[in-house]
Scaffold this motif. Structure first.
Motif, PDB file in Angstrom:
ATOM      1  N   GLY A 177      43.984  33.548  45.062  1.00  0.00           N
ATOM      2  CA  GLY A 177      42.821  33.530  44.188  1.00  0.00           C
ATOM      3  C   GLY A 177      41.757  34.486  44.668  1.00  0.00           C
ATOM      4  N   GLY A 178      40.817  34.757  43.784  1.00  0.00           N
ATOM      5  CA  GLY A 178      39.704  35.624  44.154  1.00  0.00           C
ATOM      6  C   GLY A 178      40.041  37.097  44.138  1.00  0.00           C
ATOM      7  N   THR A 179      41.065  37.451  43.395  1.00  0.00           N
ATOM      8  CA  THR A 179      41.435  38.865  43.367  1.00  0.00           C
ATOM      9  C   THR A 179      40.325  39.734  42.800  1.00  0.00           C
ATOM     10  N   ALA A 180      39.452  39.116  42.011  1.00  0.00           N
ATOM     11  CA  ALA A 180      38.339  39.893  41.463  1.00  0.00           C
ATOM     12  C   ALA A 180      37.472  40.440  42.592  1.00  0.00           C
ATOM     13  N   ASN A 181      37.512  39.787  43.726  1.00  0.00           N
ATOM     14  CA  ASN A 181      36.718  40.273  44.855  1.00  0.00           C
ATOM     15  C   ASN A 181      37.222  41.601  45.393  1.00  0.00           C
ATOM     16  N   THR A 241      37.332  44.176  43.854  1.00  0.00           N
ATOM     17  CA  THR A 241      36.483  45.241  43.317  1.00  0.00           C
ATOM     18  C   THR A 241      35.317  45.522  44.245  1.00  0.00           C
ATOM     19  N   ARG A 242      35.093  44.632  45.161  1.00  0.00           N
ATOM     20  CA  ARG A 242      34.017  44.835  46.131  1.00  0.00           C
ATOM     21  C   ARG A 242      34.492  45.726  47.276  1.00  0.00           C
TER      22      ARG A 242
END
Lengths: 338, 338
Positions: free
Chosen positions: B233-237, B239-240
């Motif tokens: 989870g947290g793959t959107a991170n 992009t950081r």
DNA sequence: CCTGGCACTCTTCGCATGCGAGTGCCAGCG
DNA sequence: CGCTGGCACTCGCATGCGAAGAGTGCCAGG
């Protein structure tokens, strides 16, 4: 109404833009597609198409790109579904046939879809609500603790703990197990509540509390929302999104992690065939620059769940639709066999 | 050996770089940290640190950034684990306590880790191999078809189909079920093969084939690699990650989809405490620009699985390690209770 | 209604320039 | 011997300008 040629121009624009990922101009169009007219004529058509909102230009003096509305028209009127080739079909079938259990079927389907379409694949687990009960098992873990295991005809297994209000003997448990199964085995989920409603009455007063609790846990399990799990794959394909993707990709990844969002997304598609939602047609903001191609699948003729892909609005719609439809069909077959 | 001050300089560089994401120069360093020396002195120290390979400069005449080796030294010698604050602990506990079953525990853990660390979280399901059998259930689905359901003490359920060589009666099935459970319930997986070895001998000749098959399916299930599932989870991170990330993120996403890779990654960490693998220390190429912080967790004192996060080498190590350790501890508690 | 031509707009690219950050080195000081 | 201040030097980066190229819109003619 748009003339035949203008529609052809739109089709050509969509095809070229999908291929090159760059705004397409009038000259390039006449060169690649033999429309039989000059660039100037195409320019006039383009102006008309832009007027109607089917295409747009990113900057003055750049080529045109299709708008969501343009893609919509393309999908509805200008392009069919591209069927898979025979070798592709065989590959799909071979790949899916190796699956050993339901998890594996879903996992393979996701990989397959992601690979075929080079996009993000989403596969919903066969939904409980429309399937039937194969077996209900009750296990006594402690005097006042029962584990309930529900097995469905799609091979799915759900388990729940039940803390009983009073100790529950092995004999009563066996009795309940037998009665329960004789009533619900092979029945559709929707019918279960009605079928077990009077079951507590068959038991001694001291056991009724436990029986009711087991039953209500069972019913809960049947309708529970978290039953609706799904699997995602091919997120690496998001990097193919475009040059400006850092800002695009972010909300998409976030949306993909919100299973609720995806489930709603898939659920919205009521069409019996392949459904396409383009750009802003998706309710969720993060997916405003993506298109979702989905379709129902299931063993037998009936759809029990959805699968699909999420990709940039600039995608190969005919090919994607073909792949999604084909995969759904074969998954259905596999499920029917097992 | 490096002098005390040089180590402090390295520490300062790491901290600043992690904070600002930009190469850090001698002047900025002396301003932000009161080292008590002038920029010139720091420059000398930097030259020495670079000589030894702890820091590097992206271009001549730019500040320095830590190398993998520099981070390694930082983690091993210069920084501790930052403990969670009391409110954070409470939040973790509250968040995890709402979980209803094992899937939910894992799902919540992933979300929590991703949120706390703002990185990609990976949680392995409690491994079968080190846990114990709670119950084995056998269901007859057809005369020559048996479903085997294995329930573990961590609440996990695995099911398998067994196609019998000969029809297998209900009585025999009940017999097998009873014998099997009396032998293996409560035992560790590793002991099961020894415990059931002579079981077929107790049955009639005609049933022995089926019994052996059921047993071998059970043993397979115990060791099966796909038992080792995990949740991400947290793959959107991702992009950081950094400004240049389009090329960075790709292989990372690919690696994350290869569960095998991740499992190996987590498996490698033998340390009883928090393990950190920095950049090229990760065997998998796609993860060469990431660091993995992992730790074992489990009910009771014993580790039954791993969890961790994947992030850029430029990460807040003390904070991340603290979060990972704390989450592991509380998940262990939750598992022990259920 | 289509076509060729033409003027116009904008983006993109290459290049030169100036600025600033940061370095390395050296001589001097405690 | 180690620290410090000073100074020249190197680059990367932003800025500005000009040329090139792609594409458009419009108009007059077939």
């Amino acid at each position: 109404m748009l003339s035949e040629r203008r529609l052809q121009v739109l089709r050509a624009i969509v095809q070229d833009y999908v291929g090159t990922e760059e705004p397409v101009g009038s000259k390039a169009l006449t060169e690649r597609h033999n429309l039989g007219v000059s660039p100037a004529t195409v320019r006039n058509d383009m102006a008309a198409l832009e007027e109607e909102g089917f295409i747009a230009q990113p900057h003055t003096s750049a080529g045109r790109i299709p708008t969501d509305k343009g893609y919509r028209l393309f999908v509805d009127k200008l392009a069919g579904v591209k069927p898979m080739t025979a070798p592709e079909r065989r590959a799909i079938q071979n790949f899916l046939e190796g699956a050993v259990d339901l998890d594996d079927v879903v996992a393979r389907t996701v990989r397959l879809l992601a690979q075929l379409t080079r996009q993000v694949a989403v596969v919903q687990y066969p939904s409980l609500t429309r399937s039937t009960v194969r077996h209900v098992e009750l296990l006594s873990l402690a005097p006042a603790r029962v584990m309930l295991v529900l097995i469905t005809d799609t091979g799915r297994v759900e388990q729940r703990m039940v803390d009983c209000p009073a100790p529950f003997g092995e004999a009563s448990l066996a009795d309940l197990r037998a009665r329960l199964n004789s009533r619900v085995a092979g029945r559709r989920f929707a019918d279960v509540p009605r079928l077990v409603e009077d079951l507590p009455e068959a038991f001694e007063a001291e056991d009724r509390g436990t029986v009711s609790m087991v039953l209500s846990t069972l019913l809960e399990t049947l309708v529970e929302e978290n039953e609706e799990r799904l699997m995602i794959g091919g997120t690496a394909n998001l990097t193919r999104f475009g040059h400006d993707f850092p800002l695009m990709i972010r909300p998409v990844l976030e949306a993909l992690e919100e299973q609720v969002v995806l489930l709603k997304l898939l659920g919205e598609a009521k069409d019996p065939g392949v459904t396409v939602r383009i750009g802003h047609e998706n309710a969720h903001e993060g997916l405003n620059s993506t298109s979702v191609v989905s379709v129902g699948y299931g063993s037998g003729g009936e759809a029990v769940a959805k699968l699909g892909v999420v990709g940039p609005t600039r995608m190969d719609y005919p090919g994607t639709m073909g792949a999604v439809r084909a995969v759904a069909r074969y998954v259905g077959q596999i499920l029917a066999e097992s």
